[in-house]
Scaffold this motif. Structure first.
Motif, PDB file in Angstrom:
ATOM      1  N   GLU A 168       0.769  -1.081  -0.089  1.00  0.00           N
ATOM      2  CA  GLU A 168      -0.117  -0.074  -0.096  1.00  0.00           C
ATOM      3  C   GLU A 168       1.007   1.193  -0.143  1.00  0.00           C
ATOM      4  O   GLU A 168       1.949   1.307   0.533  1.00  0.00           O
ATOM      5  CB  GLU A 168      -0.822   0.157   1.285  1.00  0.00           C
ATOM      6  N   PRO A 169       0.332   2.450  -0.646  1.00  0.00           N
ATOM      7  CA  PRO A 169       1.102   3.603  -0.399  1.00  0.00           C
ATOM      8  C   PRO A 169       1.377   4.180   1.110  1.00  0.00           C
ATOM      9  O   PRO A 169       0.434   3.643   1.929  1.00  0.00           O
ATOM     10  CB  PRO A 169       0.253   4.606  -1.089  1.00  0.00           C
ATOM     11  N   VAL A 170       2.378   4.711   1.314  1.00  0.00           N
ATOM     12  CA  VAL A 170       2.491   5.122   2.737  1.00  0.00           C
ATOM     13  C   VAL A 170       1.698   5.889   3.298  1.00  0.00           C
ATOM     14  O   VAL A 170       1.412   5.979   4.453  1.00  0.00           O
ATOM     15  CB  VAL A 170       4.121   5.938   2.723  1.00  0.00           C
ATOM     16  N   GLY A 171       1.111   6.730   2.445  1.00  0.00           N
ATOM     17  CA  GLY A 171      -0.067   7.544   2.960  1.00  0.00           C
ATOM     18  C   GLY A 171      -1.123   6.806   3.497  1.00  0.00           C
ATOM     19  O   GLY A 171      -1.839   7.197   4.511  1.00  0.00           O
ATOM     20  N   THR A 172      -1.430   5.682   2.828  1.00  0.00           N
ATOM     21  CA  THR A 172      -2.510   4.834   3.207  1.00  0.00           C
ATOM     22  C   THR A 172      -2.280   4.283   4.748  1.00  0.00           C
ATOM     23  O   THR A 172      -3.043   4.248   5.535  1.00  0.00           O
ATOM     24  CB  THR A 172      -2.763   3.608   2.497  1.00  0.00           C
ATOM     25  N   ILE A 173      -0.982   3.840   4.882  1.00  0.00           N
ATOM     26  CA  ILE A 173      -0.621   3.246   6.212  1.00  0.00           C
ATOM     27  C   ILE A 173      -0.882   4.501   7.158  1.00  0.00           C
ATOM     28  O   ILE A 173      -1.082   4.402   8.281  1.00  0.00           O
ATOM     29  CB  ILE A 173       0.918   2.542   6.155  1.00  0.00           C
ATOM     30  N   LYS A 174      -0.193   5.457   6.929  1.00  0.00           N
ATOM     31  CA  LYS A 174      -0.203   6.762   7.923  1.00  0.00           C
ATOM     32  C   LYS A 174      -1.553   7.008   8.246  1.00  0.00           C
ATOM     33  O   LYS A 174      -2.014   7.223   9.358  1.00  0.00           O
ATOM     34  CB  LYS A 174       0.151   8.199   7.154  1.00  0.00           C
ATOM     35  N   SER A 175      -2.636   6.702   7.266  1.00  0.00           N
ATOM     36  CA  SER A 175      -3.996   7.207   7.818  1.00  0.00           C
ATOM     37  C   SER A 175      -4.440   5.931   8.594  1.00  0.00           C
ATOM     38  O   SER A 175      -5.266   6.171   9.382  1.00  0.00           O
ATOM     39  CB  SER A 175      -4.987   7.689   6.727  1.00  0.00           C
ATOM     40  N   ARG A 176      -4.199   5.027   8.334  1.00  0.00           N
ATOM     41  CA  ARG A 176      -4.681   3.761   9.038  1.00  0.00           C
ATOM     42  C   ARG A 176      -4.191   4.002  10.600  1.00  0.00           C
ATOM     43  O   ARG A 176      -4.968   3.610  11.490  1.00  0.00           O
ATOM     44  CB  ARG A 176      -4.271   2.389   8.481  1.00  0.00           C
ATOM     45  N   MET A 177      -2.605   4.324  10.647  1.00  0.00           N
ATOM     46  CA  MET A 177      -2.324   4.468  11.888  1.00  0.00           C
ATOM     47  C   MET A 177      -3.133   5.737  12.700  1.00  0.00           C
ATOM     48  O   MET A 177      -3.386   5.434  14.023  1.00  0.00           O
ATOM     49  CB  MET A 177      -0.792   4.665  11.810  1.00  0.00           C
ATOM     50  N   PHE A 178      -3.132   6.647  11.910  1.00  0.00           N
ATOM     51  CA  PHE A 178      -3.893   7.818  12.616  1.00  0.00           C
ATOM     52  C   PHE A 178      -5.293   7.300  13.156  1.00  0.00           C
ATOM     53  O   PHE A 178      -5.722   7.564  14.172  1.00  0.00           O
ATOM     54  CB  PHE A 178      -3.789   8.981  11.868  1.00  0.00           C
ATOM     55  N   THR A 179      -6.072   6.915  11.986  1.00  0.00           N
ATOM     56  CA  THR A 179      -7.621   6.511  12.508  1.00  0.00           C
ATOM     57  C   THR A 179      -7.504   5.418  13.497  1.00  0.00           C
ATOM     58  O   THR A 179      -8.362   5.561  14.415  1.00  0.00           O
ATOM     59  CB  THR A 179      -8.235   6.002  11.375  1.00  0.00           C
ATOM     60  N   GLY A 180      -6.661   4.404  13.262  1.00  0.00           N
ATOM     61  CA  GLY A 180      -6.505   3.276  14.500  1.00  0.00           C
ATOM     62  C   GLY A 180      -6.565   3.891  15.765  1.00  0.00           C
ATOM     63  O   GLY A 180      -7.129   3.857  16.757  1.00  0.00           O
ATOM     64  N   LEU A 181      -5.517   4.802  16.083  1.00  0.00           N
ATOM     65  CA  LEU A 181      -5.213   5.373  17.288  1.00  0.00           C
ATOM     66  C   LEU A 181      -6.574   6.107  17.733  1.00  0.00           C
ATOM     67  O   LEU A 181      -6.637   6.101  19.096  1.00  0.00           O
ATOM     68  CB  LEU A 181      -3.906   6.183  17.456  1.00  0.00           C
ATOM     69  N   ALA A 182      -6.901   6.808  16.924  1.00  0.00           N
ATOM     70  CA  ALA A 182      -8.042   7.932  17.388  1.00  0.00           C
ATOM     71  C   ALA A 182      -9.150   7.206  17.702  1.00  0.00           C
ATOM     72  O   ALA A 182      -9.818   7.475  18.640  1.00  0.00           O
ATOM     73  CB  ALA A 182      -8.109   8.889  16.261  1.00  0.00           C
ATOM     74  N   ARG A 183      -9.520   6.114  17.153  1.00  0.00           N
ATOM     75  CA  ARG A 183     -10.653   5.257  17.362  1.00  0.00           C
ATOM     76  C   ARG A 183     -10.587   4.557  18.767  1.00  0.00           C
ATOM     77  O   ARG A 183     -11.243   4.327  19.295  1.00  0.00           O
ATOM     78  CB  ARG A 183     -10.900   4.226  16.211  1.00  0.00           C
ATOM     79  N   LEU A 184      -9.226   3.898  18.885  1.00  0.00           N
ATOM     80  CA  LEU A 184      -8.725   3.215  20.077  1.00  0.00           C
ATOM     81  C   LEU A 184      -9.067   4.177  21.186  1.00  0.00           C
ATOM     82  O   LEU A 184      -9.756   3.834  22.318  1.00  0.00           O
ATOM     83  CB  LEU A 184      -7.298   2.856  20.001  1.00  0.00           C
ATOM     84  N   ARG A 185      -8.694   5.535  21.207  1.00  0.00           N
ATOM     85  CA  ARG A 185      -8.816   6.386  22.220  1.00  0.00           C
ATOM     86  C   ARG A 185     -10.304   6.696  22.538  1.00  0.00           C
ATOM     87  O   ARG A 185     -10.776   6.571  23.832  1.00  0.00           O
ATOM     88  CB  ARG A 185      -8.323   7.686  21.770  1.00  0.00           C
ATOM     89  N   GLU A 186     -10.995   6.777  21.341  1.00  0.00           N
ATOM     90  CA  GLU A 186     -12.472   6.992  21.658  1.00  0.00           C
ATOM     91  C   GLU A 186     -13.056   5.773  22.339  1.00  0.00           C
ATOM     92  O   GLU A 186     -13.867   5.565  23.305  1.00  0.00           O
ATOM     93  CB  GLU A 186     -13.329   6.868  20.294  1.00  0.00           C
ATOM     94  N   LEU A 187     -12.631   4.451  21.801  1.00  0.00           N
ATOM     95  CA  LEU A 187     -13.288   3.349  22.294  1.00  0.00           C
ATOM     96  C   LEU A 187     -12.957   3.312  23.832  1.00  0.00           C
ATOM     97  O   LEU A 187     -13.812   2.815  24.663  1.00  0.00           O
ATOM     98  CB  LEU A 187     -13.001   2.296  21.729  1.00  0.00           C
ATOM     99  N   LEU A 188     -11.728   3.472  24.204  1.00  0.00           N
ATOM    100  CA  LEU A 188     -11.350   3.287  25.617  1.00  0.00           C
ATOM    101  C   LEU A 188     -11.900   4.576  26.437  1.00  0.00           C
ATOM    102  O   LEU A 188     -11.978   4.273  27.517  1.00  0.00           O
ATOM    103  CB  LEU A 188      -9.876   3.238  25.594  1.00  0.00           C
ATOM    104  N   GLY A 189     -12.300   5.544  25.797  1.00  0.00           N
ATOM    105  CA  GLY A 189     -12.497   6.720  26.623  1.00  0.00           C
ATOM    106  C   GLY A 189     -14.106   6.726  27.079  1.00  0.00           C
ATOM    107  O   GLY A 189     -14.563   7.454  27.916  1.00  0.00           O
ATOM    108  N   GLU A 190     -14.765   6.194  25.946  1.00  0.00           N
ATOM    109  CA  GLU A 190     -16.200   6.559  25.959  1.00  0.00           C
ATOM    110  C   GLU A 190     -16.949   5.744  27.225  1.00  0.00           C
ATOM    111  O   GLU A 190     -16.505   4.942  27.506  1.00  0.00           O
ATOM    112  CB  GLU A 190     -16.654   5.975  24.574  1.00  0.00           C
TER     113      GLU A 190
END
Lengths: 205, 233
Positions: A168-190
């Protein structure tokens, strides 16, 4: 019953993690011991997951805690929690080691360790619950996000290596990492469904 | 442009997933970008929770002494392990707002100690039992977890609770439709496991307040823990 203060105060058990790091910056060895007692096990579990070698994992934990000892005065409580700071130091050492040793692996760790009894059943209960909570949140992530986080965090792969590996393009990996971490934060915080709102009734006195 | 490219690297940096050269450039950018500092704090926190998802044995006991020995060797004026801790404690408490947790010493009479220790061990065993029960339900909330066994036996596992004030105690409550009923007294600690004295029916709410020593018959304070025994997704 007469109350007398205990002659031998036990430890820093009732201080916040941040307060313990503040003590660490004053070269207080007990603070280092306390910090190790709080996070040594999680740190070792993390290092072992990354390095898959007990000796190397011990080295990573040791280097991480010594980095904390040397740099405690640079810890800024406003920028994040002490636990995050410490685990980041250990993680960085473990990832450096795994890259140096060229022993990165993508497969999840299969062997199940026999968890050694620790001194306190309460700590065990706490770690176990934390583990279930984070595993629960990880499972809720879309597969591709979870894969990116796991390969990077536990596997020690860089984003460029991941891009190549996953085709995959690096940009795709970057955005998966970002979205994954942000979502994890939501899940753990909600607030969980069980967390009800409750107000004291004024007439309960 | 260059700045945008650097902003994009925050998540990878939080995961330690940059090449060394990329990491150095990002750090140079980070030093002067407030937005990235804020975002990095959040993303790092969420990355480090991943550390807890691993299931691992305890580290060998020698590791602790090795770390302490090396730390001791590195600094000239180390505050030694045992004595003289009360003074710096007070100083640090005054120093930082983050030191907000209570510093009160545990107060207990000697004659009480053994009884209490025994009672504490029984409590822990009880909590471990409920946790291990097949089909027990765990409801997480911000400060900890409520565990309810199939028979309705409940326990609270709380993280890092400062000890209650002088002549105060923590009291757990179970409210099932009616008024909250007392469900046990306990103190603080690094991790606190409290079996509840009263069953926790489906839909009931468990609460914790701080009360006068000896406890109250109904809550006089606003609870700082409120968690409902409802099914979690």
């Amino acid at each position: 019953m007469g109350k007398t203060p205990r002659l031998m105060p036990r430890s820093f058990a009732h201080l916040s993690d941040e307060a313990v790091v503040a003590m660490l910056a004053r070269s207080d060895e007990s603070a280092l011991a306390e910090l190790y007692d709080r996070f040594g096990r999680a740190a070792y579990g993390l290092a072992l997951r990354i390095l898959r070698d007990e000796k190397l994992a011990e080295d990573a934990v040791q280097e991480g805690f010594l980095a904390a000892w040397r740099n405690a005065d640079r810890f800024i409580p406003e920028r994040g929690r002490a636990s995050t700071w410490l685990l980041t130091l250990v993680h960085r050492r473990a990832v450096d080691l795994v890259r140096r040793e060229g022993r990165r692996r993508a497969e999840p760790l299969r062997e199940s360790f026999e968890p050694a009894p620790s001194e306190s059943a309460e700590d065990d209960a706490w770690l176990r619950i934390e583990r279930e909570r984070v595993q629960w949140a990880l499972k809720k992530l879309p597969d591709q996000q979870r894969e990116a986080l796991e390969l990077a965090y536990y596997g020690g792969f860089t984003q460029s290596e991941l891009a190549e590996r996953l085709g995959e393009p690096v940009g795709t990996i970057k955005s998966r990492m970002f979205t994954g971490l942000a979502r994890l934060r939501e899940l753990l915080g909600e607030p969980r469904p069980g967390e009800a709102a409750w107000k004291p009734t004024p007439n309960t006195t | 442009m260059e700045a945008d490219a650097q902003h994009d690297l925050t998540a990878a940096y939080a995961l330690d997933a940059l090449e060394p050269e990329e990491a150095r450039r990002y750090e140079a950018h980070l030093a002067r970008c407030e937005r990235c500092q804020g975002e990095l704090a959040e993303l790092s926190e969420s990355a480090s929770t991943l550390a807890y998802a691993t299931d691992a044995p305890a580290p060998p006991p020698e590791l602790r002494s090795r770390i302490l020995a090396q730390a001791r060797g590195e600094r000239a004026n180390v505050v030694p392990l045992r004595p003289r801790w009360a003074k710096p404690l007070v100083a640090v408490a005054a120093l930082a707002a983050c030191v907000a947790l209570g510093l009160g010493l545990w107060a207990s009479s000697l004659s009480n100690k053994l009884d209490r220790r025994e009672a504490e061990i029984k409590r822990q065993q009880r909590v471990a039992q409920i946790l291990a029960e097949p089909g027990s339900r765990k409801i997480s909330f911000s400060r900890g977890t409520l565990v309810v066994g199939r028979s309705g036996d409940g326990a609270l596992v709380l993280n890092k609770l400062a000890p209650p004030g002088a002549d105060r105690t923590y009291e757990a409550w179970v409210a099932d439709q009616g008024a909250p009923q007392p469900a046990g007294l306990f103190e603080g600690g690094k991790a606190v496991a409290v079996p509840l004295d009263r069953p926790v029916p489906q839909g009931a709410t468990v609460m914790v307040t701080e009360e006068k020593a000896g406890g109250a018959a109904s809550p006089t304070q606003t609870p700082f823990v409120i968690v409902r025994n409802a099914s979690q997704s």
